[in-house]
Design a protein around this motif. Structure first.
Motif, mmCIF file in Angstrom:
data_model
loop_
_atom_site.group_PDB
_atom_site.id
_atom_site.type_symbol
_atom_site.label_atom_id
_atom_site.label_comp_id
_atom_site.label_asym_id
_atom_site.label_seq_id
_atom_site.Cartn_x
_atom_site.Cartn_y
_atom_site.Cartn_z
ATOM 1 N N SER A 59 0.860 -1.182 0.000
ATOM 2 C CA SER A 59 0.000 0.000 0.000
ATOM 3 C C SER A 59 0.900 1.237 0.000
ATOM 4 O O SER A 59 2.106 1.143 0.260
ATOM 5 C CB SER A 59 -0.895 0.015 1.239
ATOM 6 O OG SER A 59 -0.113 0.201 2.406
ATOM 7 N N TYR A 107 -1.914 -3.613 -7.637
ATOM 8 C CA TYR A 107 -2.073 -2.626 -6.575
ATOM 9 C C TYR A 107 -2.612 -3.258 -5.296
ATOM 10 O O TYR A 107 -3.409 -4.195 -5.347
ATOM 11 C CB TYR A 107 -3.026 -1.516 -7.017
ATOM 12 C CG TYR A 107 -2.573 -0.786 -8.252
ATOM 13 C CD1 TYR A 107 -1.664 0.269 -8.176
ATOM 14 C CD2 TYR A 107 -3.045 -1.168 -9.511
ATOM 15 C CE1 TYR A 107 -1.241 0.928 -9.319
ATOM 16 C CE2 TYR A 107 -2.625 -0.507 -10.658
ATOM 17 C CZ TYR A 107 -1.728 0.530 -10.557
ATOM 18 O OH TYR A 107 -1.314 1.182 -11.686
ATOM 19 N N LYS A 108 -2.164 -2.721 -4.186
ATOM 20 C CA LYS A 108 -2.778 -3.053 -2.898
ATOM 21 C C LYS A 108 -3.666 -1.874 -2.540
ATOM 22 O O LYS A 108 -3.176 -0.772 -2.268
ATOM 23 C CB LYS A 108 -1.711 -3.291 -1.821
ATOM 24 C CG LYS A 108 -2.308 -3.799 -0.508
ATOM 25 C CD LYS A 108 -1.227 -4.126 0.518
ATOM 26 C CE LYS A 108 -1.859 -4.684 1.786
ATOM 27 N NZ LYS A 108 -0.844 -4.968 2.835
ATOM 28 N N THR A 144 -3.684 -2.451 5.600
ATOM 29 C CA THR A 144 -3.882 -3.615 6.466
ATOM 30 C C THR A 144 -2.949 -3.574 7.677
ATOM 31 O O THR A 144 -1.943 -2.864 7.677
ATOM 32 C CB THR A 144 -3.624 -4.919 5.694
ATOM 33 O OG1 THR A 144 -2.293 -4.879 5.141
ATOM 34 C CG2 THR A 144 -4.628 -5.086 4.567
ATOM 35 N N LEU A 169 -6.423 -9.401 4.918
ATOM 36 C CA LEU A 169 -6.011 -9.252 3.514
ATOM 37 C C LEU A 169 -7.145 -9.474 2.506
ATOM 38 O O LEU A 169 -6.918 -9.385 1.304
ATOM 39 C CB LEU A 169 -4.869 -10.220 3.201
ATOM 40 C CG LEU A 169 -3.478 -9.828 3.709
ATOM 41 C CD1 LEU A 169 -2.478 -10.911 3.382
ATOM 42 C CD2 LEU A 169 -3.028 -8.502 3.118
ATOM 43 N N ALA A 197 -7.682 -7.275 -0.753
ATOM 44 C CA ALA A 197 -6.691 -6.196 -0.634
ATOM 45 C C ALA A 197 -5.963 -5.903 -1.940
ATOM 46 O O ALA A 197 -5.422 -4.820 -2.119
ATOM 47 C CB ALA A 197 -5.673 -6.543 0.448
ATOM 48 N N PHE A 198 -5.950 -6.881 -2.872
ATOM 49 C CA PHE A 198 -5.171 -6.731 -4.103
ATOM 50 C C PHE A 198 -6.061 -6.650 -5.341
ATOM 51 O O PHE A 198 -7.129 -7.268 -5.390
ATOM 52 C CB PHE A 198 -4.214 -7.910 -4.261
ATOM 53 C CG PHE A 198 -3.307 -8.120 -3.085
ATOM 54 C CD1 PHE A 198 -2.315 -7.204 -2.777
ATOM 55 C CD2 PHE A 198 -3.438 -9.248 -2.273
ATOM 56 C CE1 PHE A 198 -1.470 -7.393 -1.684
ATOM 57 C CE2 PHE A 198 -2.611 -9.450 -1.192
ATOM 58 C CZ PHE A 198 -1.626 -8.520 -0.885
ATOM 59 N N THR A 200 -1.417 -14.523 2.175
ATOM 60 C CA THR A 200 -1.000 -13.580 1.126
ATOM 61 C C THR A 200 -0.997 -14.263 -0.235
ATOM 62 O O THR A 200 -1.478 -13.711 -1.224
ATOM 63 C CB THR A 200 0.403 -13.015 1.435
ATOM 64 O OG1 THR A 200 0.379 -12.349 2.694
ATOM 65 C CG2 THR A 200 0.831 -12.032 0.346
ATOM 66 N N ILE A 211 -3.369 -12.940 -3.343
ATOM 67 C CA ILE A 211 -2.778 -12.361 -4.556
ATOM 68 C C ILE A 211 -3.073 -13.237 -5.771
ATOM 69 O O ILE A 211 -3.357 -12.734 -6.858
ATOM 70 C CB ILE A 211 -1.258 -12.117 -4.392
ATOM 71 C CG1 ILE A 211 -0.708 -11.258 -5.540
ATOM 72 C CG2 ILE A 211 -0.471 -13.412 -4.279
ATOM 73 C CD1 ILE A 211 -1.106 -9.831 -5.508
#
Length: 222
Positions: free
Chosen positions: A117, A149-150, A154, A169, A172-173, A195, A199
């Motif tokens: 971020s 992008y994030k 978080t 998360l 988040a992406f 994560t 992603i």
């Protein structure tokens, strides 16, 4: 692309050559004096523990890999690379990824990384997974996907439970382009897989055709 290659050559070879003349490097793990720019001695290299079975899991078109154990020398290297500004370690750490790709015949068309971020980037000053992706891109001549992008601030994942990590998360992406072909995603440490799952989930939304290979430099074992 040509300008980027020239800048890379200057920053990682010409610049470091003159720095080494003025001040020879020392192993960042044990402190031994070195006469190259890898910043790690052969003795410490040999203490890195590689996973006998690096494939963590597979689901649909996604493969998750963890190359080494997050302990000892590798833990020390990643912490210094990630938290202490040792960006030059990217060259050595990315070489492990490159060797793994070649050894396992992983074919890919694009390279992704785990975005930060704006607040996270401002705090650290660099994204360590992007540095790894950049080195792998230079070595393989495969382009980096830059539309990653994030979009969500978080909490730090370190002290969160698995369920808290999932919520932290979630969504988040985002990737802002359609992609056709195999994707290699690079991360530093695979812990609970939160994560990795988030992603790759974001990439699956824009993937038209191909596989996703998520490769973590290291993996924790509880």
């Amino acid at each position: 692309m040509q300008k980027e290659i020239l800048n890379y050559f200057y920053n990682y070879y010409v610049k470091e050559f003159f720095l080494e003349i003025v001040s020879p490097a020392h192993c960042v793990v044990c402190g031994k004096k070195l006469f190259d720019s890898n910043f790690i001695c052969e003795s410490c290299k040999n203490k890195i523990i590689f996973n006998e079975y690096p494939l963590i899991s597979r689901e649909e078109v996604v493969y998750y890999y963890g190359m080494t154990r997050y302990t000892g020398v590798m833990e020390e290297l990643i912490k210094k690379f990630k938290f202490n500004g040792y960006k030059a370690l990217s060259k050595f750490l990315s070489s492990i990824i490159i060797n793994f790709i070649k050894t396992n015949n992983i074919e890919f068309d694009f390279i992704g990384f785990v975005p930060m971020s704006k607040m996270e980037f401002k705090e650290r000053g660099y994204n360590q997974t992007y540095l790894l992706a950049k080195d792998v891109s230079f070595a393989t001549q495969k382009p980096i996907i830059r539309s990653i992008y994030k979009i969500k601030e978080t909490k730090k994942q370190t002290n969160l439970s698995k369920n808290e990590r999932l919520q932290n998360l979630k969504d988040a992406f985002v990737i802002k382009e359609a992609i056709m072909g195999n994707i290699l995603i690079i991360d530093d440490v695979y812990t609970t897989g939160t994560t990795a799952k988030e992603i790759t989930h974001a990439f699956k939304k824009v993937l038209k055709n191909g596989n996703i290979y998520f490769i973590a430099l290291s993996q924790t074992f509880n």
